[in-house]
Enzyme design. Structure first.
Site, PDB file in Angstrom:
ATOM      1  N   SER A 152       0.849  -1.189   0.000  1.00  0.00           N
ATOM      2  CA  SER A 152       0.000   0.000   0.000  1.00  0.00           C
ATOM      3  C   SER A 152       0.880   1.232   0.000  1.00  0.00           C
ATOM      4  CB  SER A 152      -0.872   0.015   1.258  1.00  0.00           C
ATOM      5  OG  SER A 152      -1.424   1.306   1.443  1.00  0.00           O
ATOM      6  N   TYR A 210       0.227  -0.569  10.591  1.00  0.00           N
ATOM      7  CA  TYR A 210      -0.230  -0.934   9.241  1.00  0.00           C
ATOM      8  C   TYR A 210       0.821  -0.490   8.227  1.00  0.00           C
ATOM      9  CZ  TYR A 210      -2.910  -1.346   4.947  1.00  0.00           C
ATOM     10  OH  TYR A 210      -3.314  -1.687   3.672  1.00  0.00           O
TER      11      TYR A 210
HETATM   12  N1  LIG Z   1      -8.846  -1.616   0.117  1.00  0.00           N
HETATM   13  C1  LIG Z   1      -7.907  -0.715  -0.036  1.00  0.00           C
HETATM   14  O1  LIG Z   1      -8.204   0.477  -0.215  1.00  0.00           O
HETATM   15  C2  LIG Z   1      -6.451  -1.094  -0.008  1.00  0.00           C
HETATM   16  C3  LIG Z   1      -5.477  -0.094  -0.205  1.00  0.00           C
HETATM   17  C4  LIG Z   1      -4.136  -0.449  -0.178  1.00  0.00           C
HETATM   18  C5  LIG Z   1      -3.780  -1.768   0.027  1.00  0.00           C
HETATM   19  N2  LIG Z   1      -4.740  -2.731   0.232  1.00  0.00           N
HETATM   20  C6  LIG Z   1      -4.311  -4.117   0.458  1.00  0.00           C
HETATM   21  O2  LIG Z   1      -5.076  -4.975  -0.338  1.00  0.00           O
HETATM   22  C7  LIG Z   1      -5.078  -6.289   0.251  1.00  0.00           C
HETATM   23  C8  LIG Z   1      -6.475  -6.854   0.201  1.00  0.00           C
HETATM   24  O3  LIG Z   1      -7.302  -6.130   1.077  1.00  0.00           O
HETATM   25  P1  LIG Z   1      -8.839  -5.804   0.777  1.00  0.00           P
HETATM   26  O4  LIG Z   1      -8.945  -4.347   0.557  1.00  0.00           O
HETATM   27  O5  LIG Z   1      -9.385  -6.724  -0.231  1.00  0.00           O
HETATM   28  O6  LIG Z   1      -9.456  -6.077   2.237  1.00  0.00           O
HETATM   29  P2  LIG Z   1     -10.532  -7.125   2.758  1.00  0.00           P
HETATM   30  O7  LIG Z   1     -11.800  -6.999   1.995  1.00  0.00           O
HETATM   31  O8  LIG Z   1     -10.588  -6.920   4.232  1.00  0.00           O
HETATM   32  O9  LIG Z   1      -9.865  -8.513   2.408  1.00  0.00           O
HETATM   33  C9  LIG Z   1      -8.746  -8.981   3.147  1.00  0.00           C
HETATM   34  C10 LIG Z   1      -8.613 -10.464   2.965  1.00  0.00           C
HETATM   35  O10 LIG Z   1      -7.539 -10.911   3.805  1.00  0.00           O
HETATM   36  C11 LIG Z   1      -7.970 -12.048   4.518  1.00  0.00           C
HETATM   37  N3  LIG Z   1      -7.341 -12.160   5.823  1.00  0.00           N
HETATM   38  C12 LIG Z   1      -7.275 -11.240   6.812  1.00  0.00           C
HETATM   39  N4  LIG Z   1      -6.645 -11.724   7.893  1.00  0.00           N
HETATM   40  C13 LIG Z   1      -6.308 -13.011   7.594  1.00  0.00           C
HETATM   41  C14 LIG Z   1      -5.655 -14.053   8.300  1.00  0.00           C
HETATM   42  N5  LIG Z   1      -5.216 -13.883   9.545  1.00  0.00           N
HETATM   43  N6  LIG Z   1      -5.457 -15.237   7.671  1.00  0.00           N
HETATM   44  C15 LIG Z   1      -5.924 -15.416   6.418  1.00  0.00           C
HETATM   45  N7  LIG Z   1      -6.565 -14.474   5.707  1.00  0.00           N
HETATM   46  C16 LIG Z   1      -6.753 -13.283   6.277  1.00  0.00           C
HETATM   47  C17 LIG Z   1      -9.469 -11.857   4.683  1.00  0.00           C
HETATM   48  O11 LIG Z   1     -10.085 -13.099   4.896  1.00  0.00           O
HETATM   49  P3  LIG Z   1     -11.555 -13.200   5.595  1.00  0.00           P
HETATM   50  O12 LIG Z   1     -12.504 -12.511   4.690  1.00  0.00           O
HETATM   51  O13 LIG Z   1     -11.739 -14.660   5.710  1.00  0.00           O
HETATM   52  O14 LIG Z   1     -11.437 -12.499   6.909  1.00  0.00           O
HETATM   53  C18 LIG Z   1      -9.856 -11.243   3.341  1.00  0.00           C
HETATM   54  O15 LIG Z   1     -10.075 -12.251   2.384  1.00  0.00           O
HETATM   55  C19 LIG Z   1      -4.501  -6.133   1.662  1.00  0.00           C
HETATM   56  O16 LIG Z   1      -3.167  -6.588   1.664  1.00  0.00           O
HETATM   57  C20 LIG Z   1      -4.546  -4.615   1.880  1.00  0.00           C
HETATM   58  O17 LIG Z   1      -3.540  -4.190   2.769  1.00  0.00           O
HETATM   59  C21 LIG Z   1      -6.063  -2.419   0.208  1.00  0.00           C
END
Ligand SMILES: NC(=O)c1ccc[n+]([C@@H]2O[C@H](COP(=O)([O-])OP(=O)(O)OC[C@H]3O[C@@H](n4cnc5c(N)ncnc54)[C@H](OP(=O)(O)O)[C@@H]3O)[C@@H](O)[C@H]2O)c1
Ligand SMILES: *[C@@H]1O[C@H](CO)[C@@H](O)[C@H](O)[C@H]1NC(C)=O
Length: 207
Positions: free
Chosen positions: A63, A88
């Protein structure tokens, strides 16, 4: 490893954002444990298969918020102090340093590794962020208007995983399917190496 004879692409995407102070089952600060150490261990355990499947690719979802992090080696588990934003950002800086160090180690193997910023995406990442009830409609409006959809947010990961444009490209950082510049702290190879060494000990790869 038991079931698959090939692994062409590994996308390290799972993440947790600004949760209250919590520890993983193994006793690591949650954001460092999930966002960095979990991927570090999984990737290392799969490296042999990835090498045997070369050309293969590793993609690390970081990120832009890495900019506000530091790798404070004296308190990686945040036992002295915990700041959820800092932790984070620290874990996302660790993602980029991990990808760079791994790229260096994988030179000549046919396995590439790159990191990326997906953009601001309308997902469930904010599950630990409390938005006051009255501000919710405004937040929803802003996110609807300005955030990427999950389909849009996935594009840079998909690009790095599959596009012929980045065949052989390794150790780089991308946003919107283009290479982006990094701050010096994300290109510090001494910190990257030290983080690698400590991570190996923390996850038990090196005793
Ligand atoms: N959304 C944004 O704006 C944004 C911006 C920058 C970077 N990112 C990065 O993008 C990536 C995906 O995030 P997202 O936005 O799609 O968020 P999200 O909707 O919260 O999805 C996160 C995923 O990670 C899984 N997860 C969390 N903790 C875990 C654990 N202990 N063991 C196994 N799986 C786990 C969750 O599984 P469950 O659903 O089963 O809990 C979910 O599938 C992350 O690395 C985040 O830092 C996102
Ligand atoms: C927590 O960390 C963030 C990001 O690194 C920083 O901007 C903020 O000032 C820190 N808060 C405190 C109370 O130290």
């Amino acid at each position: 490893l038991k079931e698959e004879s090939r692994l062409d692409v590994l996308i390290n995407n799972a993440g947790i954002f600004q949760c209250p102070y919590m520890k993983t089952e193994d006793g690591f600060e949650m954001q460092f444990g999930v966002n960095h150490l979990g991927h570090f261990l999984l990737t290392n355990l799969l490296l042999g298969l990835l090498k045997n499947s070369a050309p293969s690719r590793i993609v690390v979802v970081s990120s832009k918020l890495y900019k506000y992090g530091e790798i404070n080696f004296e308190d990686l588990n945040s036992e002295i102090s915990y700041n959820k934003s800092f932790c984070y950002s620290r874990s996302k800086l660790a993602n980029i340093l991990f990808a760079r160090e791994l790229a260096r180690r994988l030179e000549g193997t046919g396995v590439t590794v790159n990191s990326l910023h997906p953009g601001i995406v309308r997902t469930n990442l904010g599950r630990h962020v409390n938005i006051p009830l009255l501000a919710k409609p405004l937040f929803n409006l802003v996110s609807w208007a300005f955030f990427k959809t999950p389909l849009e947010g996935a594009q840079t990961s998909i690009y790095l995983a599959s596009s012929p444009d980045v065949e052989g490209v390794s150790g780089k950082y991308f946003g919107d399917c283009k290479e982006e510049e990094l701050l010096p702290k994300a290109m510090d190879d001494l910190v990257a190496r030290k983080l690698w060494d400590i991570s190996e000990v923390m996850v038990g790869l090196l005793k």
